[in-house]
Design a protein around this motif. Structure first.
Motif, mmCIF file in Angstrom:
data_model
loop_
_atom_site.group_PDB
_atom_site.id
_atom_site.type_symbol
_atom_site.label_atom_id
_atom_site.label_comp_id
_atom_site.label_asym_id
_atom_site.label_seq_id
_atom_site.Cartn_x
_atom_site.Cartn_y
_atom_site.Cartn_z
ATOM 1 N N PHE A 177 0.833 -0.910 -0.239
ATOM 2 C CA PHE A 177 0.137 -0.194 -0.052
ATOM 3 C C PHE A 177 0.779 1.006 0.589
ATOM 4 C CE2 PHE A 177 -1.868 3.793 2.408
ATOM 5 C CZ PHE A 177 -2.828 3.651 1.262
ATOM 6 N N GLY A 178 0.738 2.183 -1.269
ATOM 7 C CA GLY A 178 1.395 3.414 -0.584
ATOM 8 C C GLY A 178 0.813 4.988 -0.878
ATOM 9 N N CYS A 179 -0.607 5.059 -1.898
ATOM 10 C CA CYS A 179 -1.082 6.517 -1.821
ATOM 11 C C CYS A 179 -2.192 6.088 -1.648
ATOM 12 C CB CYS A 179 -0.684 6.700 -3.222
ATOM 13 S SG CYS A 179 -1.313 6.380 -4.916
ATOM 14 N N GLY A 180 -2.984 4.326 -2.124
ATOM 15 C CA GLY A 180 -4.784 4.258 -2.361
ATOM 16 C C GLY A 180 -5.193 4.965 -3.348
ATOM 17 N N MET A 181 -4.773 5.251 -4.051
ATOM 18 C CA MET A 181 -5.430 6.132 -5.155
ATOM 19 C C MET A 181 -4.980 5.620 -6.268
ATOM 20 S SD MET A 181 -5.289 10.623 -3.285
ATOM 21 C CE MET A 181 -3.356 10.403 -3.560
ATOM 22 N N GLY A 182 -3.316 4.931 -6.524
ATOM 23 C CA GLY A 182 -3.639 4.705 -7.526
ATOM 24 C C GLY A 182 -2.645 5.832 -8.425
ATOM 25 N N LEU A 183 -1.295 6.091 -7.896
ATOM 26 C CA LEU A 183 -0.957 7.363 -8.000
ATOM 27 C C LEU A 183 0.969 6.497 -8.071
ATOM 28 C CD1 LEU A 183 -2.369 10.071 -7.188
ATOM 29 C CD2 LEU A 183 -2.842 9.264 -9.404
ATOM 30 N N CYS A 184 0.866 5.987 -7.249
ATOM 31 C CA CYS A 184 2.689 5.821 -6.876
ATOM 32 C C CYS A 184 3.170 4.230 -7.442
ATOM 33 C CB CYS A 184 2.745 5.670 -5.221
ATOM 34 S SG CYS A 184 2.046 4.169 -4.678
ATOM 35 N N GLY A 185 2.320 3.153 -7.392
ATOM 36 C CA GLY A 185 3.160 2.097 -8.278
ATOM 37 C C GLY A 185 3.171 1.202 -7.023
#
Length: 174
Positions: A36-44
């Motif tokens: 889990f990174g950003c939770g918005m599909g932006l960081c990959g």
């Protein structure tokens, strides 16, 4: 009940159809390599393959994967391109903290599967949605070229040699 194949294993999942693939992998199947990174599909950081295509698992509901194949970082070594990419990552000492590297590798494998000998521009475009806080972008590009067998071709589109402090993957594509 949602039927899906994950890392080659058929699964019957009793989860809400809206549950993101990321949480199915991590919370229900204990496959924690997908991050889990950003939770918005932006960081990959959460990148997995759905029927061979790189997707962001944090924003993709499991219902989209019904009847399809999900591949996570845990089984990428079973793919010949995945093996080459993982070896290149080690040879080039790409990882620093390592948090984003599973997603980086998954995107690189997807790129090399569709474009076996990518240019720097193709690498930059394919990897632009994968962020690395440690800034290992030059090593990532070099590792992708190594996995493709084109490491001697690593140049900018204008023909100049890549420098160690080169800034890559400048934009995040949404």
């Amino acid at each position: 009940m949602i039927s899906v194949t994950i890392n080659g294993q058929p699964q019957e999942l009793e989860v809400s159809p809206e549950t993101p693939i990321l949480w199915v992998l991590r919370d229900f199947l204990a496959l924690t390599g997908t991050r889990f990174g950003c939770g918005m599909g932006l960081c990959g950081a959460c990148t997995v393959h759905l029927d061979g295509t790189a997707i962001r698992s944090c924003v993709t509901p499991i219902s989209v994967a019904a009847g399809k194949n999900i591949t996570s970082i845990e089984s990428i070594e079973n793919d010949s391109v995945g093996q080459r990419v993982q070896q290149a990552w080690m040879d080039e000492a790409v990882a620093q903290c390592g948090y984003c590297q599973g997603g980086q590798i998954m995107s690189a494998v997807s790129l090399l599967t569709t474009t076996p000998q990518p240019t720097d521009e193709q690498i930059d475009n394919a990897m632009s949605g994968n962020l690395c806080r440690c800034g290992t972008y030059p090593r990532i590009r070099k590792a992708i070229h190594r996995a493709a067998g084109t490491e001697s071709l690593s140049t900018h589109t204008n023909g100049s040699q890549v420098q160690a402090n080169d800034t890559l993957f400048r934009e995040v594509k949404v």
